[in-house]
Write an enzyme that holds these catalytic residues in place. Structure first.
Site, PDB file in Angstrom:
ATOM      1  N   HIS A 111     -68.785  31.982 -23.292  1.00 18.40           N
ATOM      2  CA  HIS A 111     -69.002  30.853 -23.617  1.00 18.40           C
ATOM      3  C   HIS A 111     -68.262  29.556 -22.873  1.00 18.40           C
ATOM      4  O   HIS A 111     -68.256  28.613 -23.742  1.00 18.40           O
ATOM      5  CB  HIS A 111     -69.080  30.674 -25.146  1.00 18.40           C
ATOM      6  CG  HIS A 111     -70.062  31.669 -26.031  1.00 18.40           C
ATOM      7  ND1 HIS A 111     -70.178  31.897 -27.481  1.00 18.40           N
ATOM      8  CD2 HIS A 111     -71.344  31.832 -25.388  1.00 18.40           C
ATOM      9  CE1 HIS A 111     -71.223  32.704 -27.618  1.00 18.40           C
ATOM     10  NE2 HIS A 111     -71.991  32.519 -26.473  1.00 18.40           N
ATOM     11  N   CYS A 141     -64.997  16.525  -6.295  1.00 11.56           N
ATOM     12  CA  CYS A 141     -65.819  15.607  -5.724  1.00 11.56           C
ATOM     13  C   CYS A 141     -65.322  14.354  -5.857  1.00 11.56           C
ATOM     14  O   CYS A 141     -65.961  13.499  -5.141  1.00 11.56           O
ATOM     15  CB  CYS A 141     -67.416  15.546  -6.061  1.00 11.56           C
ATOM     16  SG  CYS A 141     -67.540  15.029  -7.751  1.00 11.56           S
ATOM     17  N   GLY A 178     -64.521  40.444 -34.801  1.00  9.87           N
ATOM     18  CA  GLY A 178     -64.416  38.981 -35.360  1.00  9.87           C
ATOM     19  C   GLY A 178     -65.624  38.321 -34.943  1.00  9.87           C
ATOM     20  O   GLY A 178     -65.317  37.064 -34.740  1.00  9.87           O
ATOM     21  N   THR A 179     -66.747  38.748 -34.984  1.00 11.54           N
ATOM     22  CA  THR A 179     -67.810  37.942 -34.695  1.00 11.54           C
ATOM     23  C   THR A 179     -69.100  38.088 -35.816  1.00 11.54           C
ATOM     24  O   THR A 179     -69.213  39.321 -36.452  1.00 11.54           O
ATOM     25  CB  THR A 179     -68.459  38.109 -33.396  1.00 11.54           C
ATOM     26  OG1 THR A 179     -69.695  37.362 -33.107  1.00 11.54           O
ATOM     27  CG2 THR A 179     -68.835  39.575 -32.802  1.00 11.54           C
ATOM     28  N   LEU A 205     -63.805  41.106 -40.459  1.00  8.01           N
ATOM     29  CA  LEU A 205     -63.121  40.690 -41.956  1.00  8.01           C
ATOM     30  C   LEU A 205     -64.186  41.417 -43.051  1.00  8.01           C
ATOM     31  O   LEU A 205     -63.530  41.786 -43.971  1.00  8.01           O
ATOM     32  CB  LEU A 205     -62.923  39.351 -42.128  1.00  8.01           C
ATOM     33  CG  LEU A 205     -62.354  38.888 -43.260  1.00  8.01           C
ATOM     34  CD1 LEU A 205     -60.882  39.588 -43.390  1.00  8.01           C
ATOM     35  CD2 LEU A 205     -62.260  37.549 -43.223  1.00  8.01           C
ATOM     36  N   GLU A 206     -65.530  41.102 -42.808  1.00  8.83           N
ATOM     37  CA  GLU A 206     -66.573  41.554 -43.634  1.00  8.83           C
ATOM     38  C   GLU A 206     -67.789  41.780 -43.155  1.00  8.83           C
ATOM     39  O   GLU A 206     -67.749  41.603 -41.993  1.00  8.83           O
ATOM     40  CB  GLU A 206     -66.527  40.151 -44.503  1.00  8.83           C
ATOM     41  CG  GLU A 206     -67.139  38.965 -43.663  1.00  8.83           C
ATOM     42  CD  GLU A 206     -67.128  37.708 -44.245  1.00  8.83           C
ATOM     43  OE1 GLU A 206     -66.806  37.528 -45.320  1.00  8.83           O
ATOM     44  OE2 GLU A 206     -67.293  36.755 -43.297  1.00  8.83           O
TER      45      GLU A 206
HETATM   46  N1  APR Z   1     -60.222  39.163 -38.828  1.00  5.13           N
HETATM   47  C1  APR Z   1     -61.404  39.786 -38.548  1.00  5.13           C
HETATM   48  N2  APR Z   1     -62.638  38.928 -38.539  1.00  5.13           N
HETATM   49  C2  APR Z   1     -62.425  37.575 -39.090  1.00  5.13           C
HETATM   50  C3  APR Z   1     -61.197  37.156 -39.628  1.00  5.13           C
HETATM   51  C4  APR Z   1     -60.053  37.931 -39.529  1.00  5.13           C
HETATM   52  N3  APR Z   1     -58.987  37.573 -39.865  1.00  5.13           N
HETATM   53  N4  APR Z   1     -61.591  35.828 -40.015  1.00  5.13           N
HETATM   54  C5  APR Z   1     -62.936  35.817 -39.852  1.00  5.13           C
HETATM   55  N5  APR Z   1     -63.313  36.972 -39.486  1.00  5.13           N
HETATM   56  C6  APR Z   1     -64.937  36.974 -39.187  1.00  5.13           C
HETATM   57  C7  APR Z   1     -65.719  36.298 -39.979  1.00  5.13           C
HETATM   58  O1  APR Z   1     -65.988  36.961 -41.288  1.00  5.13           O
HETATM   59  C8  APR Z   1     -67.091  36.154 -39.248  1.00  5.13           C
HETATM   60  O2  APR Z   1     -67.843  37.363 -39.392  1.00  5.13           O
HETATM   61  O3  APR Z   1     -65.065  36.336 -37.939  1.00  5.13           O
HETATM   62  C9  APR Z   1     -66.470  35.981 -37.821  1.00  5.13           C
HETATM   63  C10 APR Z   1     -66.396  34.768 -37.082  1.00  5.13           C
HETATM   64  O4  APR Z   1     -67.666  34.271 -37.141  1.00  5.13           O
HETATM   65  P1  APR Z   1     -68.105  32.916 -36.464  1.00  5.13           P
HETATM   66  O5  APR Z   1     -67.256  31.727 -36.992  1.00  5.13           O
HETATM   67  O6  APR Z   1     -69.715  32.781 -36.568  1.00  5.13           O
HETATM   68  O7  APR Z   1     -67.553  33.249 -34.854  1.00  5.13           O
HETATM   69  P2  APR Z   1     -68.535  33.898 -33.837  1.00  5.13           P
HETATM   70  O8  APR Z   1     -69.214  34.850 -34.013  1.00  5.13           O
HETATM   71  O9  APR Z   1     -67.349  33.806 -32.675  1.00  5.13           O
HETATM   72  O10 APR Z   1     -69.303  32.561 -33.212  1.00  5.13           O
HETATM   73  C11 APR Z   1     -70.303  32.814 -32.245  1.00  5.13           C
HETATM   74  O11 APR Z   1     -71.153  30.487 -32.180  1.00  5.13           O
HETATM   75  O12 APR Z   1     -70.595  28.346 -32.525  1.00  5.13           O
HETATM   76  C12 APR Z   1     -70.906  29.344 -31.522  1.00  5.13           C
HETATM   77  O13 APR Z   1     -70.360  29.407 -29.354  1.00  5.13           O
HETATM   78  C13 APR Z   1     -69.886  29.565 -30.421  1.00  5.13           C
HETATM   79  O14 APR Z   1     -68.825  31.352 -29.605  1.00  5.13           O
HETATM   80  C14 APR Z   1     -69.288  30.977 -30.777  1.00  5.13           C
HETATM   81  C15 APR Z   1     -70.675  31.631 -31.390  1.00  5.13           C
END
Ligand code: APR
Length: 237
Positions: A111, A141, A178-179, A205-206
């Site tokens: 990204h 450029c 963590g996504t 996390l969840e």
């Molecule tokens: N450890 C593990 N997981 C965690 C923690 C932690 N300490 N804190 C938060 N999380 C988890 C949340 O529970 C959630 O499922 O990380 C995830 C974050 O999700 P998003 O905020 O949606 O981030 P991401 O999945 O990276 O988003 C994907 O969306 O906005 C666009 O381009 C942007 O790259 C990004 C993409």
């Protein structure tokens, strides 16, 4: 026996370093609606707002450091490479530089990156540390007013998809860390890996939107789960 590993990370891996995730409970990304700061239309409509938003995020990188999860993944890659165990690819959706600073050999920012600027005139992407709000000249450029954050916004094509697809089709372990599994194509990588016969593991996390697709899911903070998993992997060698 695991040889080829693909790891996908999202905002959750940087949360314990103090970088806010995207999908907070209020649905806002640091006080902004995603459509106001993370689309090409938003940039056309209000370039100053978008430049300022990313300038602040870029400057904030100076206040954060890699956490135990970033460092553990760097350790795993180093071992994989030193011992010639197979292919290791880290794909991140994150635009921060915490994986880079932890030290990786094969890291793809699908990204984009805060520390890069993209010229809308000549198409060059160049390392960039300062602000973009004052319309600096493109280092390639020399045109002024043409640089934008090198971030893949909604509606744009993620980077490195060919290399990621190739690695997924060869991997025997896919780990998602963590996504939220809310944004494609990254959210589809688990299925891609499964189709290639890989084992799949979620560390988050969840439970996420994609949890049911994984062979195994472990839930808790990345700063704890990731080092423990890495020790498990290295201990089994
Ligand atoms: N450890 C593990 N997981 C965690 C923690 C932690 N300490 N804190 C938060 N999380 C988890 C949340 O529970 C959630 O499922 O990380 C995830 C974050 O999700 P998003 O905020 O949606 O981030 P991401 O999945 O990276 O988003 C994907 O969306 O906005 C666009 O381009 C942007 O790259 C990004 C993409």
């Amino acid at each position: 026996m695991v040889r080829n590993i693909v790891i996908l990370t999202g905002a959750g891996i940087s949360a314990e370093s103090g970088v806010p995730t995207f999908r907070a409970a209020d649905g806002l990304w640091e006080g902004h609606r995603v459509e106001d700061v993370a689309t090409p239309e938003a940039f056309r409509r209000n370039p100053a707002l978008v430049q300022t938003f990313y300038d602040q995020r870029r400057a904030f990188l100076g206040q954060v450091v890699p956490n135990a999860a970033h460092l553990a993944l760097a350790r795993l890659e180093a071992q994989w490479r030193e011992r010639g165990l197979g292919e290791f690819l880290l794909v991140t959706q994150n635009v921060d530089d915490l994986h880079d600073r932890a030290g990786h050999n094969r890291l793809l920012h699908m990204h984009g990156e805060l520390n890069s600027a993209l010229c809308t005139a000549c198409g060059a992407a160049r390392p960039w540390r300062g602000p973009l709000i004052d319309d600096p000249a493109c280092p390639a450029c020399q045109r002024s007013g043409s640089l934008r954050p090198d971030i893949v916004w909604f509606g744009e094509m993620p980077y490195h998809m060919d290399a990621i697809g190739d690695a997924l089709s060869r991997c025997d372990l896919f780990v998602s860390i963590g996504t939220s599994g809310a944004v494609y194509p990254a959210a589809g990588f688990v299925q891609w890996a499964k189709d290639a016969g890989a084992r799949t593991l979620e560390l988050n996390l969840e439970p996420s939107a994609g949890t049911p697709m994984f062979d195994e899911a472990r839930h808790g903070p990345a700063g704890t789960l990731v080092p423990a998993w890495v020790e498990e992997m290295l201990g089994a060698l």
